[in-house]
Design a protein around this motif. Structure first.
Motif, short mmCIF file in Angstrom:
data_model
loop_
_atom_site.label_atom_id
_atom_site.label_comp_id
_atom_site.label_asym_id
_atom_site.label_seq_id
_atom_site.Cartn_x
_atom_site.Cartn_y
_atom_site.Cartn_z
N ARG B 60 0.87 -1.13 0.05
CA ARG B 60 0.12 0.19 -0.11
C ARG B 60 0.97 1.18 -0.05
NH1 ARG B 60 -2.98 -2.58 4.70
NH2 ARG B 60 -4.12 -4.26 3.48
N VAL B 61 1.97 0.97 -0.58
CA VAL B 61 2.94 2.25 -0.54
C VAL B 61 2.62 3.36 -1.62
CG1 VAL B 61 4.40 0.98 -2.25
CG2 VAL B 61 5.52 2.56 -0.73
N ALA B 62 2.75 4.65 -1.31
CA ALA B 62 2.52 5.60 -2.19
C ALA B 62 3.57 5.95 -3.30
CB ALA B 62 2.16 6.94 -1.45
N GLY B 63 3.43 6.63 -4.12
CA GLY B 63 4.10 6.85 -5.40
C GLY B 63 5.21 7.60 -4.72
N ASP B 64 5.05 8.63 -3.96
CA ASP B 64 5.89 9.52 -3.50
C ASP B 64 6.69 9.01 -2.25
OD1 ASP B 64 3.82 9.90 -1.62
OD2 ASP B 64 3.79 12.24 -2.19
N ASP B 65 6.49 8.12 -1.73
CA ASP B 65 6.97 7.54 -0.62
C ASP B 65 8.47 7.34 -0.65
OD1 ASP B 65 4.94 7.56 1.41
OD2 ASP B 65 4.51 5.26 0.80
N LEU B 66 9.00 6.80 -1.79
CA LEU B 66 10.21 6.53 -1.99
C LEU B 66 11.18 7.88 -1.89
CD1 LEU B 66 12.08 3.99 -4.15
CD2 LEU B 66 12.84 6.32 -4.39
#
Lengths: 142, 86
Positions: B60-66
């Motif tokens: 459930r990770v968001a695209g801007d998390d990295l």
């Protein structure tokens, strides 16, 4: 080849770099092909995007980038499933869970690292019993 | 499924090198002793289930998390925990 992703839009990927996980990632057995988005690597963090499911992606880390002594014992069964001739063919990735809090906190899934035969691009998620789980020596905040 | 009844101290042999012995019975708990060749992995059943749940959360990770993580990492502000560490 072109793939669709929900986070990054349409991507052009090198079909020769697709990782094949015959059993998928635990919980997602239907999706067996993944690509590491190496170009978007930042620090130790890399996107692992499913090729056949636009919405399925993980942030993974290269544990060696955090701790050079990182090592996992593989069983002969694992090596044969990975079609690996020996440990030198195998590298590891650890799946990251992001906790929604400030300052940011991540949890590394040390119990289930991904083992990748980087020569033949075959991988599997290991399930380690507690005495086999490596301790990752993470550099302290400066 | 093969179902066997064993008494305290009795064992079952499986294949060529695996022996499972009943070492203790107390309340709802059975203590098992397992002898197996080093190339045989012995796992508690719930381990894979736990990893499955962690994978579901991780996906459930968001695209801007990295980028967010990398920036905190660079500043030395990222808290890192690991599973399986006692």
């Amino acid at each position: 080849m072109k793939i669709k992703t929900s986070r990054f839009g349409d991507l052009e990927i090198d079909g020769g770099k697709i990782l094949f996980l015959p059993e998928g990632v635990l919980g997602f057995p239907a999706h067996k092909r993944y690509i590491l988005l190496d170009d978007d690597r930042q620090g130790p963090f890399i996107w692992l995007q499913a090729v056949d499911n636009p919405e399925l992606a993980f942030i993974v880390i290269d544990p060696l980038a955090l701790d050079e002594s990182f090592d996992v014992r593989l069983y002969p069964k694992d090596l044969s499933e990975l079609k690996a001739d020996g440990m030198r063919d195998v590298s590891f990735l650890v799946i990251v869970t992001v906790r929604r809090e400030e300052p940011p906190c991540i949890i590394l899934n040390m119990q289930g690292p991904l083992a990748i035969n980087h020569k033949k691009l075959v991988g599997k998620q290991l399930v380690l019993s507690s005495h086999d789980v490596p301790v990752l020596l993470v550099p302290q905040a400066s | 499924m093969l179902i066997l009844t064993r008494k305290l101290g009795e064992s079952v042999q499986i294949g060529d090198g695996v022996t499972v012995s009943v070492l203790g019975i107390k309340g709802g708990h059975v203590k098992l002793g397992i002898t197996a060749p080093p190339e045989t992995q012995v796992l508690r059943d719930e381990l894979a289930r736990g990893i499955k749940e962690i994978n579901l959360k991780a996906s459930r990770v968001a695209g801007d998390d990295l980028a967010r993580l990398a920036s905190s990492w660079d500043k030395g502000m990222l808290k890192v925990e690991g599973t399986g560490e006692d």
